[in-house]
Design an enzyme around this catalytic site. Structure first.
Site, PDB file in Angstrom:
ATOM      1  N   SER A 156      -0.750  -0.879   0.135  1.00  0.00           N
ATOM      2  CA  SER A 156      -1.185   0.123   1.103  1.00  0.00           C
ATOM      3  C   SER A 156       0.004   0.666   1.885  1.00  0.00           C
ATOM      4  O   SER A 156       0.922   1.222   1.301  1.00  0.00           O
ATOM      5  CB  SER A 156      -2.260  -0.472   2.014  1.00  0.00           C
ATOM      6  OG  SER A 156      -2.928   0.529   2.736  1.00  0.00           O
ATOM      7  N   HIS A 349     -10.197  -3.055  -0.698  1.00  0.00           N
ATOM      8  CA  HIS A 349      -8.892  -2.457  -0.455  1.00  0.00           C
ATOM      9  C   HIS A 349      -7.756  -3.470  -0.621  1.00  0.00           C
ATOM     10  O   HIS A 349      -6.683  -3.135  -1.110  1.00  0.00           O
ATOM     11  CB  HIS A 349      -8.860  -1.864   0.954  1.00  0.00           C
ATOM     12  CG  HIS A 349      -7.575  -1.197   1.299  1.00  0.00           C
ATOM     13  ND1 HIS A 349      -7.113  -0.071   0.652  1.00  0.00           N
ATOM     14  CD2 HIS A 349      -6.623  -1.492   2.228  1.00  0.00           C
ATOM     15  CE1 HIS A 349      -5.955   0.300   1.155  1.00  0.00           C
ATOM     16  NE2 HIS A 349      -5.639  -0.552   2.114  1.00  0.00           N
TER      17      HIS A 349
END
Length: 386
Positions: A156, A349
């Site tokens: 990320s 995620h």
């Protein structure tokens, strides 16, 4: 796609981590417990997964910054691991145990500035440029002018910082680059809902166990094993809270000091401070970093990321959760064979935490395919193209 999955992300111990293939790393969030049994949300120390810890000092114009790193392995290339926003190097703990058992490599997992146990003089500066320079400075401080072969792997926000670091040539011995769970288009779209997501999180927790339980039940981390070590790096004790007696004396001190003020605003101010302190006493843990205050840097992390990634003249790997979609630039780049990609379904995620064994297999296969590392333990490449 939920806001959580789109967001950028941000003891009672076993004798050792479960071995890859035993199912422990993958099934933490899906464990089926017998009647009357409860899942164990107690925290696990870093030493169950990493071999050593070091605080690396970096000199700069304002003084010394200290960056926390966790290390494992003694041979092979260095895998320099960069975590997502709000997380810490401990998010790589279970992955570290998995990759070390598959290929000869060295792990260096870094707490980025304002995260984990890293201490810097200017913690408010979270620009991509500054954090990329931090990575280069840590490499130089650790290895001098002759660093070993290094592969940057980032999740990320950390994936974005890995790309900025690589594109700026801040790591001279860079072998390869891996982004996990981040695509420019998806990330930029998610920024609009990020503040709402952050407002929806609990601000405090009554214990580490409570924080770990929330992370799993909310879906932030779908793997209980990883959550038990990772959440320790995400939360901290509220400032001023040392013990119930200490908290009481602080409240009393505030009250005595406020009595000197005028009566009109005195009681309101007093009650507010008492309420705040009571909240801290009941919920003494809070987030280590207030991500909402970093909003001005979000755009700089992700805008133009796809083209930066594609322009790096080294072997590249992109690992995505099933919810991620390639943007136009990456789609064209993939068709042109500019990078290797693997989609890992049924992950949230935090791909490397939810499925550490699968991510380790993908990274190990990439390393072996490019002859960057040697397999160990009879590891066989498992993905097409090896």
């Amino acid at each position: 796609m939920s806001a959580l999955e789109k967001s950028m992300h941000l003891g009672r111990l076993p004798s050792r981590p479960p071995l890859p293939g035993s199912g422990g790393s993958q099934s933490g969030a899906k464990m089926r417990m017998g009647p009357g049994r409860k899942r164990d949300f107690s925290p696990v120390p870093w030493s169950q997964y990493f071999e050593s810890m070091e605080d690396v000092e970096v000199e700069n114009e304002t003084g010394k910054d200290t960056f926390r790193v966790y290390k494992s392995g003694s041979e092979g290339p260095v895998l320099l691991l960069l975590h997502g926003g709000g997380h810490s190097a401990l998010s790589w703990a279970v992955f570290t145990a998995a990759i070390i058992s598959r290929v000869q490599c060295r792990i260096v997992a870094l707490d980025l500035r304002s995260h984990g146990e890293t201490k810097v003089k200017n913690p408010e500066d979270l620009s991509a440029e500054t954090m990329a320079k931090d990575v280069g400075n840590v490499v130089e401080a650790m290895y001098g002018d002759l660093p070993p072969p290094i592969m940057l792997i980032g999740h990320s926000m950390g994936g974005a910082i890995a790309v900025h670091t690589a594109s700026s040539n801040l790591v001279p011995s860079l072998l390869g680059l891996c982004m996990i769970g981040v695509v420019e288009g998806t990330a930029m779209d998610a920024l609009n809902s990020m503040q709402n997501f952050l407002r929806g999180r609990p601000k405090t927790f009554k214990s580490l166990e409570n924080a770990i339980e929330w992370s799993v039940k909310s879906g932030q981390i779908r793997n209980l094993e990883s959550a038990r070590v990772s959440m320790v790096g995400q939360v901290k004790q509220c400032e001023g809270i040392t013990s119930p007696e200490g908290s009481k004396s602080i409240v009393e001190g505030i009250i005595e000091e406020e009595e000197e003020d005028e009566e009109g605003s005195e009681s309101i101010s007093k009650r507010k401070k008492e309420d705040d302190m009571e909240t801290k006493k009941d919920h003494p843990y809070t987030w280590r970093i207030e991500l909402a205050k970093t909003e001005k840097y979000w755009d700089g992390w992700f805008r133009g990321l796809s083209n930066l990634f594609l322009s790096c003249p080294i072997p590249k790997l992109l690992l995505l959760a099933g919810v991620d979609r390639l943007d136009k630039d990456l789609t064209i780049g993939q068709m042109q064979g500019k990078f290797q990609m693997q989609v890992l379904p049924q992950c949230g995620h935090a791909v490397h935490e939810d499925a550490p064994d699968k991510v380790a297999e993908a990274v190990a296969t990439f390393l072996i395919r490019h002859r960057f590392a040697e397999p160990i333990g009879g590891f066989q490449c498992v993905f097409p193209g090896c």
